[in-house]
Motif scaffolding. Structure first.
Motif, short mmCIF file in Angstrom:
data_model
loop_
_atom_site.label_atom_id
_atom_site.label_comp_id
_atom_site.label_asym_id
_atom_site.label_seq_id
_atom_site.Cartn_x
_atom_site.Cartn_y
_atom_site.Cartn_z
N GLY A 13 5.50 3.77 3.06
CA GLY A 13 4.97 2.49 2.60
C GLY A 13 5.55 2.06 1.26
N GLU A 16 9.56 0.77 2.09
CA GLU A 16 9.71 -0.19 3.20
C GLU A 16 11.08 -0.84 3.12
OE1 GLU A 16 10.13 -4.00 4.51
OE2 GLU A 16 9.32 -3.89 2.51
N HIS A 155 6.47 -7.81 6.13
CA HIS A 155 6.87 -6.46 5.71
C HIS A 155 5.71 -5.50 5.91
CE1 HIS A 155 10.59 -7.95 3.80
NE2 HIS A 155 9.87 -9.06 3.79
N ARG A 157 3.58 -2.27 5.22
CA ARG A 157 3.29 -1.38 4.10
C ARG A 157 2.60 -0.10 4.57
NH1 ARG A 157 3.28 -3.74 -0.96
NH2 ARG A 157 3.42 -1.57 -1.55
#
Length: 176
Positions: A13, A16, A155, A157
């Motif tokens: 995370g 990324e 995105h 996480r």
């Protein structure tokens, strides 16, 4: 600032690699799409992308050696998550989640019309597939909407947490 131990299972995370994408494949007359967040650019020209592909899509990509990386914007977040929560073995994700197939120019896998960019790819290197499910793809054709600069990407996480890309800034950088 005091630091504390951070769980190794959550490191991904922090690192990324880029936007969540939808990887489409076609095998034996059946189209499939999977949500993919573990990918990275490996080379500028020709554009090479490394990615970890598992499950149902792994078999299709390994057999056909081609796919399309479709880049969605934030408006498709619900469909992106739904594609990641279901297997193509069980349902037609395109029909179930309202995604429109378009023919590709150089590969059999379909483009997804709702995505603002589509990258037609062929597998270039499979040396890490058996051990890590890591494919090296060469982008052989790229498509993008005219308003590509305005897109807000998604995105991952970790653990169901997503971030949406925000402000873009131009900085004095010598990086390509």
């Amino acid at each position: 600032m005091k630091k504390k131990s951070f769980p190794l299972a959550k490191v991904y995370g922090l690192l990324e690699p880029g936007p969540v994408v939808l990887l489409s494949t076609a095998r034996r007359g059946k189209n499939n799409v999977m949500t993919l967040s573990w990918h990275t650019m490996l080379e500028f020209e020709p554009p090479l992308v490394g990615c970890v592909v598992c499950g149902y899509s792994h078999a299709a990509l390994k057999a056909t050696k081609e796919c399309v990386i479709n880049i969605p914007d934030a408006s498709l977040a619900d469909q992106v998550v739904a594609c990641g929560n279901h297997s193509g073995r069980d349902i037609d994700k395109f029909a179930a989640f309202g995604l429109t197939l378009l023919p590709a120019a150089q590969v059999q896998a379909p483009l997804i019309a709702e995505c603002f960019a589509n990258l037609e790819c062929r597998v270039l290197d499979t040396r890490l597939v058996n051990r890590y499910s890591f494919f090296v793809l060469e982008v052989v054709q790229a498509w993008a909407d005219d308003d590509i600069a305005e897109q807000q990407t998604i995105h991952h996480r970790g653990y169901g947490r997503f971030m949406f890309a925000g402000e873009t800034r131009q900085l004095d950088s010598k990086m390509r």
